[in-house]
Write a protein that holds these residues in place. Structure first.
Motif, mmCIF file in Angstrom:
data_model
loop_
_atom_site.group_PDB
_atom_site.id
_atom_site.type_symbol
_atom_site.label_atom_id
_atom_site.label_comp_id
_atom_site.label_asym_id
_atom_site.label_seq_id
_atom_site.Cartn_x
_atom_site.Cartn_y
_atom_site.Cartn_z
ATOM 1 N N LEU A 73 0.844 -1.200 0.000
ATOM 2 C CA LEU A 73 0.000 0.000 0.000
ATOM 3 C C LEU A 73 0.876 1.247 0.000
ATOM 4 O O LEU A 73 1.868 1.314 0.718
ATOM 5 N N GLY A 74 0.480 2.216 -0.804
ATOM 6 C CA GLY A 74 1.235 3.474 -0.796
ATOM 7 C C GLY A 74 2.358 3.507 -1.808
ATOM 8 O O GLY A 74 3.019 4.531 -1.970
ATOM 9 N N ASP A 75 2.580 2.409 -2.480
ATOM 10 C CA ASP A 75 3.646 2.398 -3.484
ATOM 11 C C ASP A 75 3.181 3.144 -4.725
ATOM 12 O O ASP A 75 2.112 2.863 -5.272
ATOM 13 N N MET A 76 3.992 4.098 -5.148
ATOM 14 C CA MET A 76 3.594 4.925 -6.280
ATOM 15 C C MET A 76 3.522 4.123 -7.585
ATOM 16 O O MET A 76 2.748 4.446 -8.478
ATOM 17 N N ASN A 77 4.320 3.055 -7.674
ATOM 18 C CA ASN A 77 4.349 2.275 -8.928
ATOM 19 C C ASN A 77 2.980 1.744 -9.320
ATOM 20 O O ASN A 77 2.644 1.648 -10.501
ATOM 21 N N VAL A 78 2.222 1.392 -8.279
ATOM 22 C CA VAL A 78 0.944 0.767 -8.568
ATOM 23 C C VAL A 78 -0.018 1.757 -9.236
ATOM 24 O O VAL A 78 -0.935 1.374 -9.933
ATOM 25 N N HIS A 79 0.263 3.037 -9.053
ATOM 26 C CA HIS A 79 -0.624 4.045 -9.636
ATOM 27 C C HIS A 79 -0.655 4.015 -11.150
ATOM 28 O O HIS A 79 -1.574 4.540 -11.765
ATOM 29 N N HIS A 80 0.375 3.419 -11.729
ATOM 30 C CA HIS A 80 0.366 3.287 -13.191
ATOM 31 C C HIS A 80 -0.640 2.244 -13.650
ATOM 32 O O HIS A 80 -1.058 2.245 -14.801
ATOM 33 N N LYS A 81 -1.004 1.344 -12.739
ATOM 34 C CA LYS A 81 -1.818 0.205 -13.150
ATOM 35 C C LYS A 81 -3.233 0.244 -12.594
ATOM 36 O O LYS A 81 -4.003 -0.677 -12.819
ATOM 37 N N ILE A 82 -3.545 1.291 -11.853
ATOM 38 C CA ILE A 82 -4.898 1.377 -11.291
ATOM 39 C C ILE A 82 -5.563 2.674 -11.715
ATOM 40 O O ILE A 82 -4.921 3.556 -12.280
ATOM 41 N N SER A 83 -6.837 2.731 -11.440
ATOM 42 C CA SER A 83 -7.582 3.956 -11.724
ATOM 43 C C SER A 83 -8.649 4.132 -10.669
ATOM 44 O O SER A 83 -9.065 3.167 -10.030
ATOM 45 N N TYR A 84 -9.099 5.347 -10.557
ATOM 46 C CA TYR A 84 -10.088 5.626 -9.524
ATOM 47 C C TYR A 84 -11.096 6.630 -10.061
ATOM 48 O O TYR A 84 -10.732 7.654 -10.629
ATOM 49 N N VAL A 85 -12.363 6.313 -9.916
ATOM 50 C CA VAL A 85 -13.405 7.284 -10.240
ATOM 51 C C VAL A 85 -14.174 7.550 -8.942
ATOM 52 O O VAL A 85 -14.851 6.665 -8.431
ATOM 53 N N PRO A 86 -14.013 8.751 -8.407
ATOM 54 C CA PRO A 86 -14.672 9.015 -7.122
ATOM 55 C C PRO A 86 -16.185 9.163 -7.277
ATOM 56 O O PRO A 86 -16.704 9.259 -8.380
ATOM 57 N N GLU A 87 -16.848 9.165 -6.143
ATOM 58 C CA GLU A 87 -18.284 9.361 -6.127
ATOM 59 C C GLU A 87 -18.593 10.750 -6.657
ATOM 60 O O GLU A 87 -17.996 11.730 -6.249
#
Lengths: 305, 262, 467
Positions: A73-87
């Motif tokens: 958790l908190g690793d910046m690398n993972v941000h390349h592979k995920i996405s988030y659409v907030p409410e």
């Protein structure tokens, strides 16, 4: 299958003036498989958004640990592979749909405009790509959110209340898009309290209440155990007592009798018994257990501890 | 490393130059710049002096208000509208986000101040037909720009831990204090009156607090009788001071923002 | 784990950076920027002129000043002050003057007007100036000079104040007139005053030299523009001044002395006795009568008379005046508990008789101290030319059997003496309620008539060229 998300005893404590330390998320252990649509359910204030923020690494947990796509958790690398659409996401209103994609793309260094156009077409906004966000309807805003979330071709998407406040047609459009994500092999993590939606598309769900996981599992398994309603006419009290149907609820329905029996009980025996008593069976209706029932059952349970 | 900063800065500028409240301030300031020559009549002082003093005064006040209003809402709005989450869930570090926001604020401020500077120069040239004086006025505006960038960094830093309204008064207060620091210090040094602890306190404050007075160089411009030696090197030093202090504010802001629960 | 420690390391780096930057900005600020700013950009440039924090500026006024528009607001205030001048509300003007000079220390006319206003406009019912206001006027003048070194105006006004209002310590007038003279923007006609103050300071030749220089310049200007009335007028004025001066100097034997020729009888007329005597009686509370003799020309002779506290060093250590520069604060509230009255005793037929009524201005003449000096003073440098013809610049021809003094004004022989009165006497209290307090010089002789037999009468010679 590998786990897309795995957490162990994830806890987030906030200090409040009124109540002292509050565990908004309390020893949460989640398991999300790769390639599934996972429903993360709970009433408002149950800790859903806080959990997602921890999973995204936007805030750090007070204790506990977890991995997202195998990264801590908190690793910046993972941000390349995920996405988030907030409410109910808000995007810079002055930008056009296309500019939104360009902006979010630039955060990744993506400048491929063909890809952006393709994404716009996919969410059916290619005709409105030059309109500004302020001119978009809620559904369109939700769709542009999904389009931006696909920019980096994510393996894992976090959708927070993806259909909140949308009309039925928009619901359907969003639903179809999400199902499409699964077909492409993406993992989708949906946080929601709109149960009908979740029921329709999720493979597995977790129900969170007071920051704790109350239920977690495959939807099919969780919803096992429906009930059967038997409506009876011309019955006698004595006969019913003799029948002694386990778990049956007897509900007076006008002059008739409504028998509510668990699905797994011996319905045939019940029917025979009713008939034997001289009463007449009007209808036998199997009621499948619904997510809503499960949810209400879970959530209305008193807070543990 | 800088790509996301520039992208965020760019988006911030786009948003800032469309904010109504800022545009209204800008509009009023511009209006005042245009009618300023007529206001000079109210005053018994030489027309050119009043005109210059007033034009620079208008630009300074308007810029300060813009700088504060622009920055105090920047982070809270991002959180409230949840855009920050879409951005931070991308490969963007928090410090990059903050840096991008600040850069955007400064660029927007620069744009707005440039507009006012253009209007001011135009009005001045129309009325006084004196290009060299107009250029000197622009020098003052350039110094104000550094001053306002510093102010924006202060407001930005404070906005990482304080609500916008409180921040508005805090930053505004710091601006006022930072503006009187030099004069207070001056007076204390020269008058010989005042307790020694008072002097020590003034000295301490002027070391710690951002010294906005550094950029108030308008006096000799308004009353151009004196020759200032090595002014250019002062400008460079003042710029350097600004950059250092801005860096301090931003790094502090980043350290706080890094730990902040959003 | 590795991630957390690298984050910690980054944090440490950031903190170290902060420390370095903090130190850097502090050094830059205190050692470079602050001093340079104070020197060149401060509204309080090289003085306290524009200092924004001062006892006399309230926070809201300060805010005004900080909010920009300083010059505009100063201008508007000054317009407002004008209406107070018209209505005679002089007290209301003082804070405006102060505020305007804070807001806009470059507004020169506020300084010139303000200096004049403070020094001249506060008077008692008999039109005597309240001289307790002169020190703040001088302080304001100094600030104006410091803040506006590029123009002659404030220097000129300050010089004028010393020359005309204080009319003593002419070196001060010279000092400021010299400064004014150096400024290129000084009006040609005002350069003449430099000669006048030089003469008053006893530097006759420098004064004459100045006229010659001015004449030369004026002639050049006139040659260039012979048709411009101004240039002709200016030249002619200087010619006239120079002419008068040369005639006077010749009459006083100055030229003859310089050329080593013998001085004639007129020039060496022996010293005579001005025969000063005075009786001071307190007729009523705060009403004082001065009677006495002063054996000088019937016209144009005035003796300075001062009543002041005997115990305040600002007064007492300064014979016949006060320490005009005792504070650099522009304190617009004069010392209300101190008394300083200055009057000229006009001499007619060798006698003077003047009653000074201070009873209508108890705030100006509070008489709070116990003891008072009643001073009599005559400085030949402030005498009109025809009397200077006899006494000369430095009082060489001034003689009084009892009261000449060469100490209180070094380099000049002046006339000076003082009597003493106490508070009860001046206010007619205690034992003096019924009895009229009288104090007089030993040589005072009660007479009925104005002419005293046996007094030596000053002979004024007729005009003739010396040598």
């Amino acid at each position: 299958m590998a786990a897309a998300i795995e957490t162990k005893d994830l806890t987030k404590t906030y200090r409040t003036k009124a109540a002292g330390n509050v565990n908004v998320v309390d020893n949460l252990s989640l398991h999300v498989e790769e390639g599934e649509i996972f429903g993360f359910l709970g009433p408002n204030g149950a800790g859903k958004t806080t959990t997602i923020k921890m999973l995204l690494g936007i805030i750090s947990p007070t204790s506990g640990e977890g991995t997202v796509l195998g990264e801590e958790l908190g690793d910046m690398n993972v941000h390349h592979k995920i996405s988030y659409v907030p409410e109910r996401p808000y995007y810079y209103e002055y930008m056009t749909g296309f500019e939104i994609l360009k902006f979010y793309g630039s955060l990744f260094g993506i400048t491929d405009t063909d890809r952006m156009n393709a994404l716009l077409e996919r969410v059916n906004l290619h005709r409105d790509k030059s309109k500004t966000i302020s001119q978009y309807s809620k559904g369109m805003q939700q769709r542009i959110g999904l389009a931006q979330s696909l920019l980096n071709d994510p393996k894992l998407l976090f959708l927070d209340e993806p259909t909140g406040g949308l009309d039925p047609i928009a619901h359907r459009e969003i639903r179809d898009l999400i199902l499409g994500f699964r077909d492409e092999g993406r993992t989708v993590f949906i946080s929601s309290h709109e149960l009908s939606e979740v029921e329709l598309i999720c493979d597995r769900v977790a129900i969170i209440n007071y920051g704790k996981i109350a239920r977690q599992g495959k939807l099919t398994e969780l919803l096992k155990g429906g009930r059967v309603e038997i409506t009876v006419e011309g019955y006698s009290e004595q006969a019913l007592k003799d029948m002694n149907i386990p778990d049956a609820k007897i509900l007076p329905a006008g002059g008739d009798l409504l028998l509510d029996a668990p699905e797994e009980s011996d319905i045939n025996a019940v029917i025979d018994a009713v008939r034997g008593s001289g009463a007449r069976i009007v209808s036998v209706v199997p009621r499948k257990k619904r997510l809503e029932d499960l949810f209400v059952e879970t959530v209305s349970a008193p807070k543990a501890g | 490393m800088f790509r996301p900063i520039f992208a965020i800065a760019n988006a911030t500028v786009g948003e800032a130059i469309r904010r109504k409240v800022l545009l209204i301030i800008l509009f009023i300031a511009t209006l005042f710049l245009i009618i300023a020559p007529n206001l000079g009549m109210l005053s018994a002082r030489s027309e050119t002096v009043v005109l210059k003093s007033m034009m620079l005064g208008i630009i300074q006040i308007a810029s300060a208000v813009i700088a504060i209003v622009l920055t105090v809402y920047m982070l809270p709005n991002e959180v409230e509208r949840r855009t920050i989450y879409t951005i931070l869930s991308k490969p963007v570090m928090r410090w990059q986000f903050l840096a991008g926001k600040y850069l955007g604020a400064v660029l927007a401020l620069g744009l707005m101040m440039s507009l006012m500077a253009v209007v001011m120069s135009a009005m001045f040239l129309v009325i006084k037909q004196n290009p060299s004086e107009a250029i000197k006025l622009l020098q003052a505006v350039a110094m104000y720009f550094v001053q306002m960038s510093l102010l924006a960094s202060v407001a930005m830093c404070i906005s990482t831990f304080v609500a916008p309204l409180v921040n508005f008064f805090l930053s505004g207060g710091l601006f006022l204090v930072g503006t009187v620091l030099n004069p207070v210090f001056d007076t204390m040094q020269k008058s010989g009156s005042g307790a020694s602890w008072g002097k020590g306190l003034a000295q301490l404050l002027s070391v710690i607090l951002p010294n906005f007075a550094t950029y108030n160089i308008q006096n000799p411009l308004i009353n151009p009788q004196q020759q200032i030696q090595s002014e250019a090197s002062y400008y460079i030093n003042a710029f350097g001071y600004g950059v250092m202090y801005i860096a301090i504010m931003l790094i502090t802001g980043m350290l706080i923002f890094e730990k902040k629960e959003v | 784990m590795a991630k957390a420690s690298s984050k910690q390391a980054l944090r440490t780096k950031f903190l170290a950076g902060l420390a370095v930057l903090g130190l850097g900005q502090a050094v830059l600020q205190t050692s470079v920027l602050q001093p340079f700013w104070s020197k060149n950009y401060s509204p309080a440039k090289a003085g306290k002129t524009g200092s924004l924090v001062d006892r006399s500026l309230s926070p809201d006024q300060m805010l005004f000043a900080l909010a920009g528009f300083r010059e505009l607001i100063a201008g508007i205030l000054w317009v407002r002050a004008d209406s107070f001048f018209d209505s005679g509300n002089y007290d209301a003007i003082l804070p405006i003057i102060r505020l305007v000079t804070f807001l806009d220390p470059k507004q020169v006319d506020v300084f010139s007007t303000g200096i004049w206003h403070i020094a001249y406009n506060f008077t008692d019912e008999e039109q005597r100036s309240d001289r307790r206001y002169i020190p703040p006027a001088i302080a304001l003048a100094k600030q104006g000079c410091e803040g506006n070194p590029e123009t002659y105006e404030v220097f000129f006004e300050t010089g004028w104040l010393w020359y005309h209002k204080i009319d003593d310590e002419y070196d001060q007038a010279v000092k400021y007139m010299e400064e004014a003279y150096k400024r290129p923007d000084i009006q040609p006609a005002r350069k003449n005053l430099r000669s006048v103050v030089l003469q008053r300071a006893g530097r006759v030749e420098d004064g004459m030299e100045n006229y010659y220089t001015l004449l030369e310049d004026a002639q050049k200007v006139f040659d260039k523009n012979p048709d411009v009335f101004q240039s002709r007028q200016n030249r002619d004025a200087i010619v006239g001044n120079l002419d008068t001066m040369i005639v006077r100097m010749v009459q006083r034997g100055f030229m003859a002395g310089k050329e080593g020729r013998p001085l004639n009888a007129y020039d060496v007329f022996p010293p005579f006795d001005t025969g000063f005597s005075v009786k001071v009686s307190v007729l009523q509370p705060r009403v004082v009568r001065f009677e006495g003799t002063w054996n000088v020309l019937p016209v144009g002779s005035r003796i300075r008379c001062v009543i002041k506290d005997a115990d305040w060093d600002v007064f007492s250590k300064y014979p016949a005046q006060m320490n005009w520069e005792f504070s650099d604060d522009v304190n617009l509230e004069p010392p209300r508990d101190k008394t300083f009255m200055q009057e000229q005793l006009f001499v007619r037929n060798r006698r003077f008789d003047k009653t000074v009524d201070m009873s209508r201005d108890p705030t100006m003449y509070p008489f709070r101290s116990k003891r008072y000096l009643v001073e009599f003073y005559y400085n030949p440098r402030s005498a009109p030319p025809h009397i200077q013809d006899k006494f000369s610049w430095n009082g060489e021809g001034l003689a009084d059997k009892n009261f000449t003094n060469t100490e209180i004004r070094p380099g000049t022989r002046v006339f000076y003496t003082y009597l003493e009165l106490d508070k009860d006497q001046l206010l007619r209290k205690g034992e003096w309620q019924e009895k009229t307090p009288v104090t007089k010089t030993k040589n005072y002789v009660e007479v009925e008539r104005t002419y005293i037999k046996g007094d030596q009468i000053l002979q004024i010679p007729s005009l003739r060229s010396g040598g």
